[in-house]
Design an enzyme around this catalytic site. Structure first.
Site, PDB file in Angstrom:
ATOM      1  N   CYS A  40     -49.544 -15.602  15.044  1.00  0.00           N
ATOM      2  CA  CYS A  40     -50.841 -14.769  15.695  1.00  0.00           C
ATOM      3  C   CYS A  40     -52.061 -15.735  15.872  1.00  0.00           C
ATOM      4  O   CYS A  40     -53.037 -15.071  16.218  1.00  0.00           O
ATOM      5  CB  CYS A  40     -51.087 -13.615  14.853  1.00  0.00           C
ATOM      6  SG  CYS A  40     -51.884 -13.889  13.164  1.00  0.00           S
ATOM      7  N   TYR A  91      -8.063 -19.790 -20.135  1.00  0.00           N
ATOM      8  CA  TYR A  91      -7.988 -21.130 -20.717  1.00  0.00           C
ATOM      9  C   TYR A  91      -8.230 -21.139 -22.207  1.00  0.00           C
ATOM     10  O   TYR A  91      -8.149 -22.324 -22.772  1.00  0.00           O
ATOM     11  CB  TYR A  91      -9.209 -22.008 -20.333  1.00  0.00           C
ATOM     12  CG  TYR A  91     -10.506 -21.209 -20.224  1.00  0.00           C
ATOM     13  CD1 TYR A  91     -11.128 -20.911 -21.335  1.00  0.00           C
ATOM     14  CD2 TYR A  91     -11.249 -21.241 -18.900  1.00  0.00           C
ATOM     15  CE1 TYR A  91     -12.357 -20.360 -21.426  1.00  0.00           C
ATOM     16  CE2 TYR A  91     -12.689 -20.622 -18.938  1.00  0.00           C
ATOM     17  CZ  TYR A  91     -13.020 -19.956 -20.087  1.00  0.00           C
ATOM     18  OH  TYR A  91     -14.404 -19.603 -20.273  1.00  0.00           O
ATOM     19  N   LYS A 120     -20.483 -32.114 -17.966  1.00  0.00           N
ATOM     20  CA  LYS A 120     -20.875 -31.520 -16.622  1.00  0.00           C
ATOM     21  C   LYS A 120     -21.181 -32.658 -15.480  1.00  0.00           C
ATOM     22  O   LYS A 120     -21.791 -33.597 -15.812  1.00  0.00           O
ATOM     23  CB  LYS A 120     -22.136 -30.720 -16.981  1.00  0.00           C
ATOM     24  CG  LYS A 120     -22.092 -29.824 -18.177  1.00  0.00           C
ATOM     25  CD  LYS A 120     -22.102 -28.378 -17.536  1.00  0.00           C
ATOM     26  CE  LYS A 120     -23.575 -27.874 -17.094  1.00  0.00           C
ATOM     27  NZ  LYS A 120     -23.637 -26.491 -17.580  1.00  0.00           N
ATOM     28  N   CYS A 166     -51.477 -16.415   6.007  1.00  0.00           N
ATOM     29  CA  CYS A 166     -52.106 -15.601   7.137  1.00  0.00           C
ATOM     30  C   CYS A 166     -52.894 -14.579   6.760  1.00  0.00           C
ATOM     31  O   CYS A 166     -52.204 -13.331   6.176  1.00  0.00           O
ATOM     32  CB  CYS A 166     -51.291 -15.433   8.185  1.00  0.00           C
ATOM     33  SG  CYS A 166     -51.747 -14.531   9.571  1.00  0.00           S
ATOM     34  N   CYS A 180     -50.654  -8.993  12.498  1.00  0.00           N
ATOM     35  CA  CYS A 180     -49.758 -10.203  12.459  1.00  0.00           C
ATOM     36  C   CYS A 180     -48.229  -9.625  12.442  1.00  0.00           C
ATOM     37  O   CYS A 180     -47.734  -9.153  11.540  1.00  0.00           O
ATOM     38  CB  CYS A 180     -49.882 -11.119  11.560  1.00  0.00           C
ATOM     39  SG  CYS A 180     -48.923 -12.760  11.611  1.00  0.00           S
ATOM     40  N   GLU A 229      -9.470 -30.182 -18.613  1.00  0.00           N
ATOM     41  CA  GLU A 229      -9.245 -28.892 -17.928  1.00  0.00           C
ATOM     42  C   GLU A 229     -10.626 -28.788 -16.841  1.00  0.00           C
ATOM     43  O   GLU A 229     -11.720 -29.381 -17.320  1.00  0.00           O
ATOM     44  CB  GLU A 229      -9.315 -27.417 -18.566  1.00  0.00           C
ATOM     45  CG  GLU A 229      -8.050 -27.594 -19.508  1.00  0.00           C
ATOM     46  CD  GLU A 229      -8.356 -26.180 -20.533  1.00  0.00           C
ATOM     47  OE1 GLU A 229      -9.219 -25.322 -20.138  1.00  0.00           O
ATOM     48  OE2 GLU A 229      -7.392 -26.274 -21.366  1.00  0.00           O
ATOM     49  N   CYS A 252     -51.828 -19.721  11.927  1.00  0.00           N
ATOM     50  CA  CYS A 252     -50.698 -18.886  11.964  1.00  0.00           C
ATOM     51  C   CYS A 252     -49.790 -19.024  13.166  1.00  0.00           C
ATOM     52  O   CYS A 252     -50.259 -18.933  14.252  1.00  0.00           O
ATOM     53  CB  CYS A 252     -50.830 -17.405  11.589  1.00  0.00           C
ATOM     54  SG  CYS A 252     -49.569 -16.222  11.842  1.00  0.00           S
ATOM     55  N   LYS A 291     -13.817 -27.015 -15.386  1.00  0.00           N
ATOM     56  CA  LYS A 291     -14.836 -26.211 -16.156  1.00  0.00           C
ATOM     57  C   LYS A 291     -15.195 -25.250 -14.859  1.00  0.00           C
ATOM     58  O   LYS A 291     -15.943 -25.593 -13.989  1.00  0.00           O
ATOM     59  CB  LYS A 291     -16.194 -26.887 -16.783  1.00  0.00           C
ATOM     60  CG  LYS A 291     -17.152 -25.901 -17.209  1.00  0.00           C
ATOM     61  CD  LYS A 291     -18.307 -26.875 -18.028  1.00  0.00           C
ATOM     62  CE  LYS A 291     -18.826 -25.824 -18.739  1.00  0.00           C
ATOM     63  NZ  LYS A 291     -19.508 -24.824 -18.287  1.00  0.00           N
ATOM     64  N   ASP A 300       0.706  -1.224  -0.084  1.00  0.00           N
ATOM     65  CA  ASP A 300       0.181   0.078   0.230  1.00  0.00           C
ATOM     66  C   ASP A 300       0.906   1.359   0.011  1.00  0.00           C
ATOM     67  O   ASP A 300       0.576   2.293  -0.613  1.00  0.00           O
ATOM     68  CB  ASP A 300      -1.071   0.043   1.192  1.00  0.00           C
ATOM     69  CG  ASP A 300      -2.072  -1.312   1.104  1.00  0.00           C
ATOM     70  OD1 ASP A 300      -2.279  -1.595  -0.274  1.00  0.00           O
ATOM     71  OD2 ASP A 300      -2.616  -1.292   2.224  1.00  0.00           O
ATOM     72  N   ARG A 315     -18.992 -12.006 -22.804  1.00  0.00           N
ATOM     73  CA  ARG A 315     -19.392 -12.882 -24.021  1.00  0.00           C
ATOM     74  C   ARG A 315     -20.542 -12.279 -24.681  1.00  0.00           C
ATOM     75  O   ARG A 315     -20.725 -12.388 -25.806  1.00  0.00           O
ATOM     76  CB  ARG A 315     -19.899 -14.202 -23.264  1.00  0.00           C
ATOM     77  CG  ARG A 315     -19.940 -15.375 -24.353  1.00  0.00           C
ATOM     78  CD  ARG A 315     -20.515 -16.684 -23.679  1.00  0.00           C
ATOM     79  NE  ARG A 315     -21.692 -17.130 -24.267  1.00  0.00           N
ATOM     80  CZ  ARG A 315     -21.306 -17.648 -25.287  1.00  0.00           C
ATOM     81  NH1 ARG A 315     -20.502 -17.991 -26.126  1.00  0.00           N
ATOM     82  NH2 ARG A 315     -22.569 -18.111 -25.914  1.00  0.00           N
ATOM     83  N   ASP A 359     -16.965 -22.319 -12.897  1.00  0.00           N
ATOM     84  CA  ASP A 359     -18.290 -21.805 -12.752  1.00  0.00           C
ATOM     85  C   ASP A 359     -18.317 -20.290 -12.699  1.00  0.00           C
ATOM     86  O   ASP A 359     -18.316 -19.866 -11.404  1.00  0.00           O
ATOM     87  CB  ASP A 359     -19.061 -22.526 -11.982  1.00  0.00           C
ATOM     88  CG  ASP A 359     -20.772 -22.635 -12.167  1.00  0.00           C
ATOM     89  OD1 ASP A 359     -20.964 -21.904 -13.150  1.00  0.00           O
ATOM     90  OD2 ASP A 359     -21.344 -22.981 -11.401  1.00  0.00           O
ATOM     91  N   SER A 383     -19.661 -21.238 -27.493  1.00  0.00           N
ATOM     92  CA  SER A 383     -19.999 -21.946 -26.452  1.00  0.00           C
ATOM     93  C   SER A 383     -19.303 -23.640 -26.619  1.00  0.00           C
ATOM     94  O   SER A 383     -19.010 -23.921 -27.705  1.00  0.00           O
ATOM     95  CB  SER A 383     -21.284 -21.877 -26.011  1.00  0.00           C
ATOM     96  OG  SER A 383     -22.044 -22.516 -26.945  1.00  0.00           O
TER      97      SER A 383
HETATM   98  S1  IVH Z   1     -12.864 -23.332 -23.305  1.00  0.00           S
HETATM   99  C1  IVH Z   1     -13.877 -22.324 -27.821  1.00  0.00           C
HETATM  100  N1  IVH Z   1     -12.353 -24.052 -21.021  1.00  0.00           N
HETATM  101  O1  IVH Z   1     -17.817 -22.791 -20.233  1.00  0.00           O
HETATM  102  C2  IVH Z   1     -13.692 -22.693 -26.490  1.00  0.00           C
HETATM  103  N2  IVH Z   1     -14.452 -22.958 -21.368  1.00  0.00           N
HETATM  104  O2  IVH Z   1     -20.332 -23.999 -21.293  1.00  0.00           O
HETATM  105  C3  IVH Z   1     -14.045 -21.733 -25.347  1.00  0.00           C
HETATM  106  N3  IVH Z   1     -15.730 -22.673 -19.270  1.00  0.00           N
HETATM  107  O3  IVH Z   1     -18.374 -20.038 -22.557  1.00  0.00           O
HETATM  108  C4  IVH Z   1     -14.362 -22.258 -24.126  1.00  0.00           C
HETATM  109  N4  IVH Z   1     -14.074 -23.487 -17.901  1.00  0.00           N
HETATM  110  O4  IVH Z   1     -17.555 -19.551 -19.995  1.00  0.00           O
HETATM  111  C5  IVH Z   1     -13.329 -23.319 -21.871  1.00  0.00           C
HETATM  112  N5  IVH Z   1     -11.473 -24.562 -18.966  1.00  0.00           N
HETATM  113  C6  IVH Z   1     -12.491 -24.187 -19.582  1.00  0.00           C
HETATM  114  C7  IVH Z   1     -13.676 -23.611 -19.373  1.00  0.00           C
HETATM  115  C8  IVH Z   1     -14.717 -22.894 -20.135  1.00  0.00           C
HETATM  116  C9  IVH Z   1     -15.435 -22.758 -17.980  1.00  0.00           C
HETATM  117  C10 IVH Z   1     -16.926 -21.946 -19.705  1.00  0.00           C
HETATM  118  C11 IVH Z   1     -16.832 -20.789 -20.929  1.00  0.00           C
HETATM  119  C12 IVH Z   1     -17.815 -21.169 -22.007  1.00  0.00           C
HETATM  120  C13 IVH Z   1     -18.763 -22.196 -21.156  1.00  0.00           C
HETATM  121  C14 IVH Z   1     -19.263 -22.994 -22.197  1.00  0.00           C
END
Ligand code: IVH
Length: 694
Positions: free
Chosen positions: A410, A226, A313, A425, A431, A114, A407, A116, A40, A137, A118, A85
């Site tokens: 009351c 990624y 998933k 109620c 109440c 990798e 309730c 995924k 800082d 996106r 969230d 996607s």
């Molecule tokens: S690759 C063209 N890698 O999942 C490939 N996506 O359901 C681009 N996501 O829109 C995506 N972890 O927001 C990729 N290790 C990962 C990811 C990942 C999360 C998300 C991403 C994508 C969505 C698709």
């Protein structure tokens, strides 16, 4: 000591380098070398120098990480490469088939597996090693420019390390909120009486769209990358790109593995399906990608998603635990919510002790009984829900659950409305939780925004007979308030000041604050705009009410019922006397030259910022739109307006004018006289009153 400008600029560049280095150590490597205090101190030194030399300020300076409180809407911009996607599957079987199909098509392959993450997807552009743009996106083709907010995320490098990065490239990843930040944020929101965020994903997405980057800076977001995108990437595989990106300073997950067969992929999945529960952030699956770029190209893409990658998933996490008892909560509208008390059990990053049981029908349908072992899951909602009973563990002496008839607060017999699964109620006026609930709703930030009246204080006022309904808030006595335990003079004065300020809250929020059943924030806005005043709404028939946007017969019925109630009528008269706004404020326009016109402001302008241009459009009665379409009357083009936008405007025959033409257009129109009463804005207060008064 006198320092020359050159010396200072040199020091600024040193400080920048040092701060970038320590940010990377702290946020990306989790291995800080200096204390927060020392960090800082360096940051403050740089801030101080920047304020002395504003002309030398860099948008990517480490000082920008703390955000600023400027607010502006986000500009919609086109992605250089569309953001695709991924195809999803929940079945190991289908995933195995995908692996085999790929191998059949392009031969034996390396797959990169990798996690995924969230969160919410982001695309970062780097030009000559500096972050130049961060875009959400959106619809995959266009997203929102959220650069200023993304700069506040510590793990996003503002400048890259090394010298082997491409001059221009995009890198994609996920912005997410670790559980620790999420829990802290929700604890803060709970203390402030604000609604809780459902899950870390919503929290991350919502935070990124915050108008003030200062708020974003305090929310503890993180970012993992990624996917490298570009025409001429210097690497031949995905893995090489990721490792290079790690060297340049990006945060790349450690949990990545090259798998060479269907079996290895399945092992990776099984390992992480169990192990993900130990991660400090949310993951919802595994992404499997073909490693080799040439093979990726030959597999190609469908319209929506690449053929060279797929997402597996995980099933929603669920836990089995014992149902100890059921509480019945009475909400501000009188709705009864059964809530299960459970033996504490860990689930998706938190310990779950309570879960929603929805209503009597759901309980009967699942035949849920006290003492049962029940399954809990976290859905999209804040409160986990019970999704089933493990019948094999039911004890032989269990009995069906009996729903309450009176309730619990009351004692009034409960009733049900047609088409509603919940019990209610009906004792709205007497109440206690309904009254306190209505007052809690009335004071909350999105309603009257009265500070200092949290649940505990309201309870205290209620117990001390100082508050029986929302109107009493405007008759609180300073001395009595100050004499209450835990309050004191200062808090009392703050509360009363906040109460006084609430009289300026615009009408649509007052309408929302009244807590009419089914009238949420958005409906209140539509109603306010349609009817202009509270009296018009109070006197409207069901048919007239249903003419407003978003209002159906159910909402209309609830509104009529609300205004027919004598107690409510008395409260409304009392609020009117207190001076609340019962009418929408007419916008004061500078001129009417743009009334009915829709305008797109695009590019950079010589004389003023883009936000100032938009404010001008509104001040002259026009409406701003983000994208060019046939509905747009004209585009004001600044320097470097995007070629795609220009092309689209030309194709649709939308007029394009420049800044000077726009200024001429609005200044030639007859100006509306400035209002006699000045807005109480601090800038105008400091100046002598101008205009027609003298
Ligand atoms: S690759 C063209 N890698 O999942 C490939 N996506 O359901 C681009 N996501 O829109 C995506 N972890 O927001 C990729 N290790 C990962 C990811 C990942 C999360 C998300 C991403 C994508 C969505 C698709």
């Amino acid at each position: 000591m006198y320092m020359s400008r050159e010396q200072d600029l040199l020091r600024m560049s040193e400080l920048t380098k040092e701060l970038d280095y320590h940010s990377h150590k702290y946020y990306v490597e989790n291995a800080p070398e200096i204390s927060d205090f020392e960090f800082d101190a360096l940051l403050r030194e740089l801030q101080e120098l920047e304020s002395r030399y504003p002309d030398a300020a860099d948008p990517n300076s480490p000082t920008q990480r703390v955000g600023c409180d400027l607010t502006s809407e986000f500009e919609s911009v086109e992605h250089r490469y569309p953001m695709q996607s991924l195809s999803n599957t929940y079945s190991e079987e289908e995933l195995g088939e995908w692996v085999e199909r790929v191998v059949k098509e392009v031969g034996d392959m390396e797959f990169v597996c990798e996690l995924k993450f969230d969160g919410t997807a982001i695309s970062l552009t780097y030009e000559n090693g500096a972050l130049s743009r961060a875009v959400t996106r959106g619809d995959g083709r266009r997203g929102d420019d959220v650069t200023r907010n993304v700069r506040t995320i510590g793990s996003v490098p503002l400048r890259l390390q090394g010298d082997d990065y491409p001059a221009l490239f995009e890198i994609r990843g996920e912005i997410f909120m670790p559980y620790a930040s999420f829990d802290r944020l929700n604890a803060e929101r709970e203390a402030a009486g604000e609604p809780l965020l459902a899950n870390p994903r919503n929290a991350a997405a919502g935070t990124l769209k915050q108008l003030s980057s200062q708020v974003v800076a305090h929310r503890g977001l993180d970012c993992t990358l990624y996917h490298l995108a570009g025409d001429k990437l210097p690497y031949t595989t995905h893995m090489e790109s990721l490792m290079a990106a790690r060297r340049w300073g990006f945060k790349i997950s450690d949990n990545i593995k090259i798998c060479r067969s269907r079996r290895e992929v399945e092992e990776f999945i099984r390992y992480w399906d169990a192990e993900r529960k130990t991660l400090p952030y949310a993951t919802d699956g595994i992404v499997i990608k073909v490693n080799d770029y040439a093979a990726q190209r030959s597999l190609g893409s469908t319209a929506k998603a690449p053929r060279w990658a797929v997402a597996y998933k995980f099933q929603a996490e669920r836990a089995l635990t014992k149902l100890q008892s059921v509480d019945f909560q009475v909400g501000r509208t009188g709705a009864i919510t059964p809530v299960a008390n459970l033996d504490p059990v860990p689930l998706a990053g938190t310990i779950v002790k309570r879960a929603s049981l929805h209503n009597a029908e759901q309980i009967a349908l699942m035949d849920i009984r006290l003492g049962d072992m029940v399954y809990v899951e976290k859905g999209g909602e804040i409160i986990p829900k019970i999704t089933g009973v493990e019948l094999s563990e039911r004890s032989s002496d269990s009995v069906p659950f009996e729903y309450i008839e009176y309730c619990p607060e009351c004692g009034t017999p409960l009733m049900r409305y047609e088409g509603e699964a919940k019990h209610y109620c009906p004792n709205q006026s007497n109440c206690p939780p309904q009254i306190v609930g209505r007052i809690e709703h009335f004071v909350k930030r999105k309603a009257m925004d009265i500070e200092g009246l949290g649940a505990e204080t309201l309870e205290l006022l209620w117990q001390n007979d100082m508050l029986h309904d929302i109107a009493d808030i405007y008759h609180l006595d300073a001395n009595r308030l100050a004499s209450l335990p835990r309050l004191g003079e200062r808090s009392a004065a703050n509360i009363l000041e906040s109460v006084r300020r609430s009289k300026e809250v615009p009408f649509e929020r007052v309408l929302f604050a009244l807590g009419i059943r089914f009238v949420g924030e958005t409906t209140a806005k539509y109603l306010a705009n349609h009817f202009v005043s509270l009296d018009a709404i109070a006197h409207a028939s069901i048919e007239e009410l249903a003419e407003a946007e978003e209002v159906g017969s159910k909402i209309a019925g609830a509104i009529v019922e609300y205004f027919a109630d004598e107690n409510n009528q008395r409260i409304i008269e009392s609020l009117r006397t207190a001076g609340l706004r019962f009418e929408i404020e007419q916008r004061r326009l500078t001129s009417e030259s743009l009334v009915g016109k829709t305008v797109v402001i695009s590019g950079k302008f010589a004389g003023r910022s883009r936000d100032d241009m938009k404010t001008l459009v509104e001040a002259h009665g026009g409406r701003n739109l983000a994208a060019v379409s046939a509905n747009v009357d004209f585009v004001v083009a600044g320097e470097n307006m995007g070629p795609a936008k220009r092309q689209k405007a030309e194709k649709l025959g939308v007029k394009i004018i420049n800044e000077a033409e726009f200024m001429a257009m609005i200044s030639s129109a007859p100006q509306i006289e400035p209002p006699i009463e000045q807005e109480s804005d601090s800038k105008s207060e400091a100046q002598p009153i101008q205009g027609t008064l003298f």
